[in-house]
Design an enzyme around this catalytic site. Structure first.
Site, PDB file in Angstrom:
ATOM      1  N   LYS A 103       0.854  -1.194   0.000  1.00  0.00           N
ATOM      2  CA  LYS A 103       0.000   0.000   0.000  1.00  0.00           C
ATOM      3  C   LYS A 103       0.881   1.233   0.000  1.00  0.00           C
ATOM      4  CE  LYS A 103      -4.487   0.783   0.274  1.00  0.00           C
ATOM      5  NZ  LYS A 103      -5.516  -0.209  -0.121  1.00  0.00           N
ATOM      6  N   ASN A 218     -17.073   6.006  -5.777  1.00  0.00           N
ATOM      7  CA  ASN A 218     -17.113   4.921  -6.757  1.00  0.00           C
ATOM      8  C   ASN A 218     -17.630   3.599  -6.171  1.00  0.00           C
ATOM      9  OD1 ASN A 218     -15.237   2.519  -7.956  1.00  0.00           O
ATOM     10  ND2 ASN A 218     -16.038   3.858  -9.532  1.00  0.00           N
ATOM     11  N   TYR A 221     -21.354   3.826  -4.687  1.00  0.00           N
ATOM     12  CA  TYR A 221     -22.283   4.068  -5.790  1.00  0.00           C
ATOM     13  C   TYR A 221     -22.627   2.751  -6.500  1.00  0.00           C
ATOM     14  CZ  TYR A 221     -23.831   5.060 -10.517  1.00  0.00           C
ATOM     15  OH  TYR A 221     -24.538   5.029 -11.690  1.00  0.00           O
TER      16      TYR A 221
HETATM   17  N1  GLU Z   1      -7.168   0.008  -3.307  1.00  0.00           N
HETATM   18  C1  GLU Z   1      -7.973  -1.135  -3.590  1.00  0.00           C
HETATM   19  C2  GLU Z   1      -8.072  -2.040  -2.372  1.00  0.00           C
HETATM   20  O1  GLU Z   1      -7.912  -1.594  -1.259  1.00  0.00           O
HETATM   21  C3  GLU Z   1      -7.544  -1.863  -4.835  1.00  0.00           C
HETATM   22  C4  GLU Z   1      -6.149  -2.346  -4.846  1.00  0.00           C
HETATM   23  C5  GLU Z   1      -5.693  -2.892  -6.189  1.00  0.00           C
HETATM   24  O2  GLU Z   1      -6.474  -2.924  -7.135  1.00  0.00           O
HETATM   25  O3  GLU Z   1      -4.529  -3.284  -6.240  1.00  0.00           O
HETATM   26  O4  GLU Z   1      -8.398  -3.193  -2.463  1.00  0.00           O
END
Ligand code: GLU
Length: 407
Positions: A103, A218, A221
């Protein structure tokens, strides 16, 4: 204190007890393989140069390259990024996609930046972390307040650095830059598939089932939209400023349109304004937190009347609140399962880029449904057979695969 990293460690310790994991395994999984802090200068539109602070956490790559979004928010902090990256490790494992957990984030208020500034920040951030990312090292994606457009800028900047366009280094790109059809809907649609599985197992009739959704970005929704199309009654929705309620059901598209025209949800015909506090305590069947962390806390958990909580946000329930909900018999379908549709379709995008393929949206959605159905079944059966919470059941499935991969 609701520190997300503390929550993630508490959850890890709890599942370690259930799975009887050796202390050295827990110790290894409690820390991150790498945590990078970067400071980088960006020229703002007025000509001044501002220093920005960013992070990239890489929790575990036991099952494959690190994978996870990049968040742009003024509240980004190391504890949050660490927790989110650990949750990605479990999420990818539960979804059965060959990735580990990562992350990233930049401390920035996107609402205060022009599009040019956001482009320069995106490019500068990827320059700052480029040595640790790549198609088989670490594959970023969007998260809160980051967009496909920004992923496109990052892919372009990365291409300049390595001398070759490498689409598989990042996912949720614009289609013309190697993005996949349907990634925009994926997280919300995945949540809806989870809901369908739940309804089938628990014999919920959509027409008799009411839903409240907190957050209509997003993710919120699309969950609201697909649920309504399937006959569920979405009786309350909330953006960051207002909560509106209509017992007859809210047409989410009409609400979004109303907000576009009037600048806010306030005054939407047929809908009453209620407080944020009321939203969480509505007598609905399913409560869907779809915004941010720590919204279900020891302050409001006791008063929650929903029978189910579908966690579309990452980490919306604090550890104390989780225990309260469990005691009250409220089933929490955890984030690591409920919102895994996004990263699953990110994996499909990465796969297409690696194999130079292009799938149709229909194929993507039907493959997504298969992944979600399998993941749901595994967690649901574990929960049934072991009398643990849904979160611990999903963790049991996910964590045990990571541990096996660690060797
Ligand atoms: N940020 C999104 C999550 O927390 C997607 C992560 C991704 O597609 O790698 O799952």
């Amino acid at each position: 204190m609701n520190d997300p990293y503390v929550t993630s460690i508490t959850q890890l310790k709890r599942i370690a007890t259930i799975l009887k994991l050796p202390p050295e395994v827990v110790e290894r999984l409690s820390v991150h393989d790498k945590f990078l802090e970067v400071h980088f200068p960006v020229t703002m539109d007025n000509g001044t140069v501002r220093m920005f602070l960013g992070y990239r956490a890489q929790h575990s790559n036991a099952r494959g390259p690190y994978k996870g979004g990049i968040r742009f928010s003024p509240f980004v902090n190391p504890s949050e990024i660490r927790a989110l990256s650990m949750w990605m490790t479990w999420k990818c494992s539960i979804a059965d996609i060959p990735f580990g957990g990562g992350k990233g984030g930049v401390v920035v208020d996107t609402k205060q930046c022009s599009s040019w500034e956001l482009e320069r920040i995106s490019r500068a951030y990827i320059r700052a972390i480029h040595t640790i990312v790549g198609p088989d090292k670490d594959v970023p994606a969007p998260d809160m307040y980051t967009t496909p457009e920004m992923m496109g800028w990052m892919a372009d900047e990365y291409a300049k650095i390595v001398g070759k366009y490498t689409p598989a280094m990042i996912t949720a790109k614009p289609i013309e830059k190697g993005g996949i059809e349907g990634r925009t809907e994926a997280t919300g649609l995945g949540g809806f598939y989870v809901l369908q599985n739940l309804a089938e197992r628990e014999r919920l009739d959509p027409k008799q089932t009411t839903i409240a959704v907190q957050g209509i970005g997003n993710v919120g929704y699309y969950v609201a939209r697909y649920a309504r199309e399937a006959g569920y009654r979405v009786v309350a929705i909330a953006d960051s400023k207002h909560v509106i309620k209509n017992d007859q059901g809210i047409d989410i598209d009409a609400a979004i349109e109303f907000k576009k025209v009037h600048g806010s949800l306030e005054g939407m015909p047929g809908a009453a304004i209620i407080s944020n506090e009321e939203l969480f305590t509505l007598p609905v069947d399913i409560l869907v937190p779809a915004a941010t962390e720590n919204v279900i806390t020891s302050e409001n958990a006791e008063r929650i009347k929903a029978k189910y909580v579908l966690e579309m946000a990452n980490g919306p329930t604090t550890d104390e609140a989780d225990a309260i909900l469990e005691k009250k018999g409220i089933t929490v379908i955890p984030d690591v399962l409920a919102n895994s549709g996004g990263v699953t379709v990110s994996y499909f995008e990465w796969y297409q880029n690696m194999h130079d393929e292009h799938w149709t949206k229909e194929k993507t959605f039907s493959e997504l449904k298969k992944k979600i159905d399998t993941a749901f079944d595994a967690a649901y059966l574990y929960k049934k057979n072991n009398s643990v919470s849904f979160r611990m059941a999903a963790y049991a499935v996910g964590v045990s695969k990571v541990v096996k991969a660690m060797g």
